[in-house]
Motif scaffolding. Structure first.
Motif, short mmCIF file in Angstrom:
data_model
loop_
_atom_site.label_atom_id
_atom_site.label_comp_id
_atom_site.label_asym_id
_atom_site.label_seq_id
_atom_site.Cartn_x
_atom_site.Cartn_y
_atom_site.Cartn_z
N LEU A 243 41.92 23.42 91.08
CA LEU A 243 43.47 23.41 91.01
C LEU A 243 43.82 22.11 90.25
O LEU A 243 44.42 22.04 89.17
CB LEU A 243 44.27 23.62 92.26
CG LEU A 243 45.87 23.40 92.06
CD1 LEU A 243 46.38 24.21 91.10
CD2 LEU A 243 46.28 23.99 93.41
N HIS A 244 43.26 20.91 90.69
CA HIS A 244 43.55 19.61 90.08
C HIS A 244 42.98 19.79 88.80
O HIS A 244 43.68 19.02 87.84
CB HIS A 244 42.89 18.68 91.05
CG HIS A 244 43.36 18.48 92.30
ND1 HIS A 244 42.81 17.83 93.51
CD2 HIS A 244 44.68 18.96 92.97
CE1 HIS A 244 43.28 17.88 94.48
NE2 HIS A 244 44.42 18.60 94.19
N LYS A 245 41.84 20.01 88.64
CA LYS A 245 41.22 19.90 87.26
C LYS A 245 41.72 20.87 86.17
O LYS A 245 41.50 20.89 85.05
CB LYS A 245 39.77 20.34 87.51
CG LYS A 245 38.64 19.97 86.42
CD LYS A 245 37.22 20.18 86.79
CE LYS A 245 36.21 19.76 85.88
NZ LYS A 245 36.29 18.61 85.41
N GLY A 246 42.64 21.85 86.73
CA GLY A 246 43.04 22.93 85.62
C GLY A 246 42.26 23.98 85.41
O GLY A 246 42.61 24.74 84.37
N GLN A 247 41.27 24.47 86.21
CA GLN A 247 40.37 25.34 86.19
C GLN A 247 41.03 26.58 87.06
O GLN A 247 40.35 26.83 88.29
CB GLN A 247 39.12 24.99 86.11
CG GLN A 247 38.33 24.14 85.27
CD GLN A 247 37.03 23.84 85.63
OE1 GLN A 247 36.38 24.21 86.72
NE2 GLN A 247 36.49 23.21 84.81
N TYR A 248 42.18 27.21 86.72
CA TYR A 248 42.86 28.07 87.67
C TYR A 248 42.04 29.30 87.96
O TYR A 248 42.31 29.74 88.99
CB TYR A 248 44.19 28.10 86.81
CG TYR A 248 44.86 27.05 86.48
CD1 TYR A 248 45.07 25.97 87.61
CD2 TYR A 248 45.35 26.73 85.50
CE1 TYR A 248 45.94 24.93 87.23
CE2 TYR A 248 46.08 25.64 84.99
CZ TYR A 248 46.31 24.72 86.00
OH TYR A 248 46.87 23.54 85.74
N HIS A 249 41.48 30.10 86.93
CA HIS A 249 40.75 31.12 87.61
C HIS A 249 39.59 30.78 88.81
O HIS A 249 39.40 31.76 89.57
CB HIS A 249 40.02 31.77 85.93
CG HIS A 249 41.04 32.47 85.06
ND1 HIS A 249 41.60 33.65 85.54
CD2 HIS A 249 41.31 31.96 83.99
CE1 HIS A 249 42.21 33.82 84.61
NE2 HIS A 249 42.05 33.06 83.55
N ASP A 250 38.72 29.70 88.17
CA ASP A 250 37.93 29.27 89.35
C ASP A 250 38.50 29.07 90.55
O ASP A 250 37.87 29.26 91.64
CB ASP A 250 37.18 28.27 88.70
CG ASP A 250 36.18 28.49 87.60
OD1 ASP A 250 35.98 29.70 87.58
OD2 ASP A 250 35.91 27.64 86.66
N ALA A 251 39.53 28.35 90.66
CA ALA A 251 40.35 27.86 91.67
C ALA A 251 40.83 29.08 92.40
O ALA A 251 40.56 29.17 93.96
CB ALA A 251 41.65 27.01 91.43
N ILE A 252 41.06 30.13 92.01
CA ILE A 252 41.69 31.33 92.61
C ILE A 252 40.39 31.92 93.13
O ILE A 252 40.53 32.34 94.44
CB ILE A 252 42.18 32.52 91.60
CG1 ILE A 252 43.42 31.93 91.21
CG2 ILE A 252 42.19 34.02 92.12
CD1 ILE A 252 44.27 32.72 89.62
N GLU A 253 39.29 31.96 92.50
CA GLU A 253 38.08 32.65 93.21
C GLU A 253 37.50 31.60 94.56
O GLU A 253 37.38 32.28 95.34
CB GLU A 253 36.87 32.71 92.29
CG GLU A 253 36.97 33.37 91.20
CD GLU A 253 35.77 33.40 90.33
OE1 GLU A 253 34.65 32.72 90.48
OE2 GLU A 253 35.89 34.14 88.97
N SER A 254 37.80 30.40 94.52
CA SER A 254 37.53 29.71 95.60
C SER A 254 38.37 29.80 96.71
O SER A 254 37.85 30.01 97.87
CB SER A 254 37.46 28.03 95.26
OG SER A 254 36.35 27.75 94.28
#
Length: 464
Positions: A260-271
């Motif tokens: 989320l901090h990094k701006g990789q929102y799709h990957d954040a959702i998965e995590s």
């Protein structure tokens, strides 16, 4: 058990099965640790078995395991410990379960076992000052009691419980520098105290990372990662978390934070969704759902975000501050300003160029509400603070304090807290105390417990 007697330091010796089980427990290989310890009832094995079960409970919050392990804990308790090793074991398992009971919401049980641990450990240290293992226990107890806010010390006095952060750290240093089998555990505990009690997360994370050069464990990696996140160094946390995410669900939650901090929102959702699927407890659950919705909003998918927020309102609880903050944000009449939200998480992760770019694109028309305008200057303050522009940070923090008044937002109280820290660094302790006291005066904001605790700890350290 072998203890060196006669004026010299007295050590606790771990058998080979206990050493193997200990390494496995600290690496979160709980089932393998149980196998390594099977059938052994020595003091060292019982200590490691307790550590193994307590770590599993704290990481999973599994209610079924709680019932099973609580019975085992009660079976390990015994009356009238005779040897120093027995006193160490009894003090340790009482303290460990004080943490477990607190985690599972049994505050009275937690307080009772904390008191028992304190009584046994302090008596052992007094009667056997050369017995090193007990310094790990007394070190933790001293710090915990020493960090109690001054207004509550009368309760500690009532039960004859006294402590000092300085004395506690000295005890942890003493055993950390020894050849005790629990020396590394003591160093880990000290680092967590430095990061979360003394508010030195960057130093603590660096210390743990250095420890990992000579010994590898998932407990070290997860702790270091959490401290890197706390100190706005999410990029350093990223690789550590990738290496431990298979071992426990909490790593998935932390990984979601970093992404989320990094701006990789799709990957954040998965995590976040992996965390939700794997975790047995309720803490951070509401926050994980809420931040899943935030990621969808940052991706521009407001329909999906609203659906997720509806789930988040029903899931988990609002006991810990992350969940309480999520609940309060979702209960507000208007959603958070999305551009300020982007700047917030970029700053939280140490991605300062991205945060500055987000803030530079905001105009007055993007800030129609007073809360948005206050938050804008708060985000500016956090950015300048993170990039070491302290004079600018102080100007913006003061602007937040002046603009916010007594509104029930955390921006002003945390600005007071940060101003206090900056003034301590400048050796202006008198003004620092004023800001720490002012931070305590704000009511009903979502981070009141943690901000109050930090301000009180800072005041206690200045007083001493």
């Amino acid at each position: 058990m072998s203890i060196i007697q006669g004026g010299r330091a007295q050590f606790l010796k771990f058998s080979e099965p206990a050493q193997r089980g200990y390494r496995l427990a600290l690496n979160f290989e709980f089932e393998n640790a149980r196998k390594a310890l099977a059938g052994s009832q020595t003091i060292d094995s019982r200590y490691v078995s307790s550590i193994n079960e307590v770590l599993e409970l704290l990481l999973t919050e599994d209610p079924a395991l709680f019932t099973l392990y609580e019975e085992r804990f009660e079976n390990r308790l015994f009356r009238n410990p005779k040897t120093n090793d027995e006193k160490f074991l009894l003090a340790e398992i009482n303290l460990q379960w004080a943490f477990v009971y607190l985690k599972f919401g049994h505050e009275l049980d937690a307080a009772s076992h904390f008191r028992d641990a304190y009584k046994i450990a302090m008596e052992c240290r007094r009667k056997a000052p050369s017995y090193l293992p007990i310094r790990k226990t007394t070190g933790m107890l001293e710090v915990m009691v020493g960090a109690v806010p001054e207004k509550y010390t009368w309760i500690m006095d009532l039960f004859g419980i006294h402590g000092s952060i300085k004395n506690g750290l000295n005890d942890l240093d003493l055993i950390g520098a020894s050849n005790e089998p629990v020396a590394a555990e003591s160093k880990l505990i000290k680092a967590l105290i430095e990061g979360y009690v003394l508010q030195q997360p960057s130093k603590a994370a660096t210390d743990l990372h250095q420890m990992m050069q000579t010994q590898q464990s998932h407990s070290l990696a997860l702790s270091a990662a959490s401290l890197y996140i706390k100190s706005a160094q999410s990029e350093k946390a990223l690789e550590l978390l990738k290496g431990v995410r298979q071992s426990n669900a909490l790593a998935d939650y932390f990984l979601g934070e970093v992404l989320l901090h990094k701006g990789q929102y799709h990957d954040a959702i998965e995590s976040y969704q992996r965390y939700i699927a794997r975790y047995k407890g309720t803490n951070n659950l509401k926050d994980a759902w809420f931040k899943t919705g935030i990621c969808f909003r940052l991706l521009g998918n407001t329909t999906a975000a609203d659906s997720i927020f509806a789930i988040a309102r029903e899931k988990g609880n609002d006991i810990i501050e992350a969940d309480r903050s999520a609940a309060k944000t979702m209960a507000a009449e208007t959603p958070p300003n999305i551009v300020l939200t982007k700047a917030r998480y970029s700053t939280d992760g140490g991605y300062y160029d991205e945060a500055r770019a987000a803030l530079s694109n905001i105009s007055d028309v993007d800030l129609p509400l007073k809360r948005d305008r206050v938050e804008y200057y708060y985000r500016k303050a956090r950015l300048e603070h993170g990039t070491k522009h302290m004079d600018a940070a102080k100007i913006f923090y003061q602007q937040v304090i002046d603009m916010a008044g007594n509104e029930p937002w955390y921006f002003a109280p945390n600005s007071c807290l940060q101003m206090g820290y900056l003034l301590v660094d400048e050796k202006d302790e008198a003004r620092a105390k004023e800001y720490f006291k002012k931070a305590l005066g704000y009511k009903n904001h979502e981070y009141k417990n943690s901000i109050d605790s930090k301000a009180k700890t800072a005041l206690n350290r200045l007083k001493k």
